[in-house]
Design a protein around this motif. Structure first.
Motif, PDB file in Angstrom:
ATOM      1  N   ARG A  38      66.776  48.768  -7.298  1.00  0.00           N
ATOM      2  CA  ARG A  38      66.621  48.708  -5.839  1.00  0.00           C
ATOM      3  C   ARG A  38      65.170  48.979  -5.436  1.00  0.00           C
ATOM      4  O   ARG A  38      64.601  48.275  -4.591  1.00  0.00           O
ATOM      5  CB  ARG A  38      67.539  49.736  -5.169  1.00  0.00           C
ATOM      6  CG  ARG A  38      69.018  49.451  -5.292  1.00  0.00           C
ATOM      7  CD  ARG A  38      69.823  50.447  -4.450  1.00  0.00           C
ATOM      8  NE  ARG A  38      71.256  50.336  -4.700  1.00  0.00           N
ATOM      9  CZ  ARG A  38      71.932  51.152  -5.514  1.00  0.00           C
ATOM     10  NH1 ARG A  38      71.294  52.129  -6.165  1.00  0.00           N
ATOM     11  NH2 ARG A  38      73.221  50.988  -5.689  1.00  0.00           N
ATOM     12  N   ARG A  41      62.950  46.119  -6.488  1.00  0.00           N
ATOM     13  CA  ARG A  41      63.219  44.946  -5.646  1.00  0.00           C
ATOM     14  C   ARG A  41      62.467  45.059  -4.321  1.00  0.00           C
ATOM     15  O   ARG A  41      61.908  44.083  -3.813  1.00  0.00           O
ATOM     16  CB  ARG A  41      64.730  44.832  -5.406  1.00  0.00           C
ATOM     17  CG  ARG A  41      65.163  43.949  -4.221  1.00  0.00           C
ATOM     18  CD  ARG A  41      64.828  42.507  -4.459  1.00  0.00           C
ATOM     19  NE  ARG A  41      65.150  41.677  -3.310  1.00  0.00           N
ATOM     20  CZ  ARG A  41      64.412  41.583  -2.199  1.00  0.00           C
ATOM     21  NH1 ARG A  41      63.304  42.295  -2.087  1.00  0.00           N
ATOM     22  NH2 ARG A  41      64.775  40.785  -1.222  1.00  0.00           N
ATOM     23  N   GLU A  42      62.403  46.261  -3.759  1.00  0.00           N
ATOM     24  CA  GLU A  42      61.704  46.472  -2.497  1.00  0.00           C
ATOM     25  C   GLU A  42      60.185  46.404  -2.671  1.00  0.00           C
ATOM     26  O   GLU A  42      59.484  45.818  -1.845  1.00  0.00           O
ATOM     27  CB  GLU A  42      62.079  47.842  -1.916  1.00  0.00           C
ATOM     28  CG  GLU A  42      63.483  47.916  -1.363  1.00  0.00           C
ATOM     29  CD  GLU A  42      63.674  47.004  -0.158  1.00  0.00           C
ATOM     30  OE1 GLU A  42      62.727  46.844   0.641  1.00  0.00           O
ATOM     31  OE2 GLU A  42      64.769  46.421  -0.037  1.00  0.00           O
ATOM     32  N   LEU A  63      75.719  45.698  -7.325  1.00  0.00           N
ATOM     33  CA  LEU A  63      74.333  45.608  -6.858  1.00  0.00           C
ATOM     34  C   LEU A  63      74.053  44.230  -6.287  1.00  0.00           C
ATOM     35  O   LEU A  63      73.383  44.089  -5.253  1.00  0.00           O
ATOM     36  CB  LEU A  63      73.377  45.904  -8.014  1.00  0.00           C
ATOM     37  CG  LEU A  63      71.870  45.868  -7.676  1.00  0.00           C
ATOM     38  CD1 LEU A  63      71.537  46.875  -6.576  1.00  0.00           C
ATOM     39  CD2 LEU A  63      71.046  46.160  -8.929  1.00  0.00           C
ATOM     40  N   GLU A  66      75.414  44.120  -2.858  1.00  0.00           N
ATOM     41  CA  GLU A  66      74.545  44.856  -1.930  1.00  0.00           C
ATOM     42  C   GLU A  66      73.388  43.975  -1.460  1.00  0.00           C
ATOM     43  O   GLU A  66      73.103  43.892  -0.265  1.00  0.00           O
ATOM     44  CB  GLU A  66      73.986  46.112  -2.615  1.00  0.00           C
ATOM     45  CG  GLU A  66      74.978  47.214  -2.836  1.00  0.00           C
ATOM     46  CD  GLU A  66      74.336  48.419  -3.491  1.00  0.00           C
ATOM     47  OE1 GLU A  66      73.077  48.511  -3.479  1.00  0.00           O
ATOM     48  OE2 GLU A  66      75.061  49.271  -4.030  1.00  0.00           O
ATOM     49  N   TRP A  67      72.733  43.339  -2.414  1.00  0.00           N
ATOM     50  CA  TRP A  67      71.591  42.491  -2.061  1.00  0.00           C
ATOM     51  C   TRP A  67      72.029  41.326  -1.183  1.00  0.00           C
ATOM     52  O   TRP A  67      71.350  40.964  -0.223  1.00  0.00           O
ATOM     53  CB  TRP A  67      70.915  41.981  -3.332  1.00  0.00           C
ATOM     54  CG  TRP A  67      70.052  43.006  -4.010  1.00  0.00           C
ATOM     55  CD1 TRP A  67      69.535  44.129  -3.452  1.00  0.00           C
ATOM     56  CD2 TRP A  67      69.609  43.003  -5.368  1.00  0.00           C
ATOM     57  NE1 TRP A  67      68.796  44.835  -4.376  1.00  0.00           N
ATOM     58  CE2 TRP A  67      68.823  44.159  -5.553  1.00  0.00           C
ATOM     59  CE3 TRP A  67      69.811  42.142  -6.442  1.00  0.00           C
ATOM     60  CZ2 TRP A  67      68.225  44.460  -6.779  1.00  0.00           C
ATOM     61  CZ3 TRP A  67      69.211  42.441  -7.659  1.00  0.00           C
ATOM     62  CH2 TRP A  67      68.430  43.581  -7.832  1.00  0.00           C
TER      63      TRP A  67
END
Length: 221
Positions: A38, A41-42, A63, A66-67
């Protein structure tokens, strides 16, 4: 080339995928769990993600959901697993995964899936969301043409036939692999394909012959 995020809780798999993809010229980030994935990814906005399904904290399918729900599935995602069922693979594809790779992952399937994912990313319309973190220009440019003559193939006159067979064979193999390393600009993946060896076998052979890979790659830069 591209910025690729590898998410897998197994250290050996992370290291292997890093070596292969880095050798292909990609910038590779590694995460051992969903929390690290996470954050990366950010921060990095990867162009492609290789995502393991079974992880100890949050599994890869969760996950992925979520994305997708947060509108963050802006990059191709390739799922990986050695124990997933067909239903799991179908679910991941329905959520938005581009492909599914079964472990142990073969070199050919890995490179083919990555190439397809990056082609898909490149074919997006300009208005579509796209990741911004690409590899530096000098990393994704093709190797510069050699200004001098191409490396010459070893000839019989270059070897000492008075040597014991084992030493003569080592000398030939050293010249053989050094030739192909120069020809392929230090790419271990392409040398493995050219010589017909698995990458792990190739690494052991080069180490056994005392060939310095760091010098080969510097010379090819």
């Amino acid at each position: 080339m591209a910025n690729i995020l590898v998410v897998d809780d197994e250290l050996g798999i992370r290291e292997l995928l890093f070596e292969i993809l880095n050798d292909e010229g990609h910038a590779v980030e590694l995460a051992e769990n969903a929390a690290q994935a996470r954050a990366l990814r950010e921060r990095q906005r990867p162009d492609l993600v290789l995502l393991d399904i079974w992880m100890p904290d949050t599994d890869g399918v969760t996950l992925l959901k979520e994305w997708s729900a947060a509108g963050q599935l802006t990059m191709p995602v390739i799922m990986m697993s050695g124990h997933a069922t067909i239903d799991t693979a179908v679910e991941a594809t329905r959520i938005g995964a581009m492909a599914f790779l079964e472990k142990p992952i073969t070199l050919q399937k890995l490179l083919q899936s990555v190439a397809q994912g990056l082609d898909k990313l490149a074919s997006r319309p300009a208005s579509a969301p796209a990741s911004a973190a690409l590899a530096p220009p000098d990393a994704d440019a093709p190797p510069a043409p050699e200004t001098g003559a191409a490396p010459e193939r070893a000839s019989a006159s270059q070897f000492d036939f008075d040597l014991p067979l084992r030493e003569a064979r080592d000398a030939f193999e050293r010249a053989y692999f050094e030739f192909h390393l120069v020809q392929e600009h230090g790419s271990m993946t392409r040398v493995a394909e050219k010589t017909g060896l698995e990458r792990t076998h190739l690494y052991r052979k080069l180490k056994q012959l005392g060939i310095d890979l760091s010098k080969t790659k510097r010379g090819a830069a």
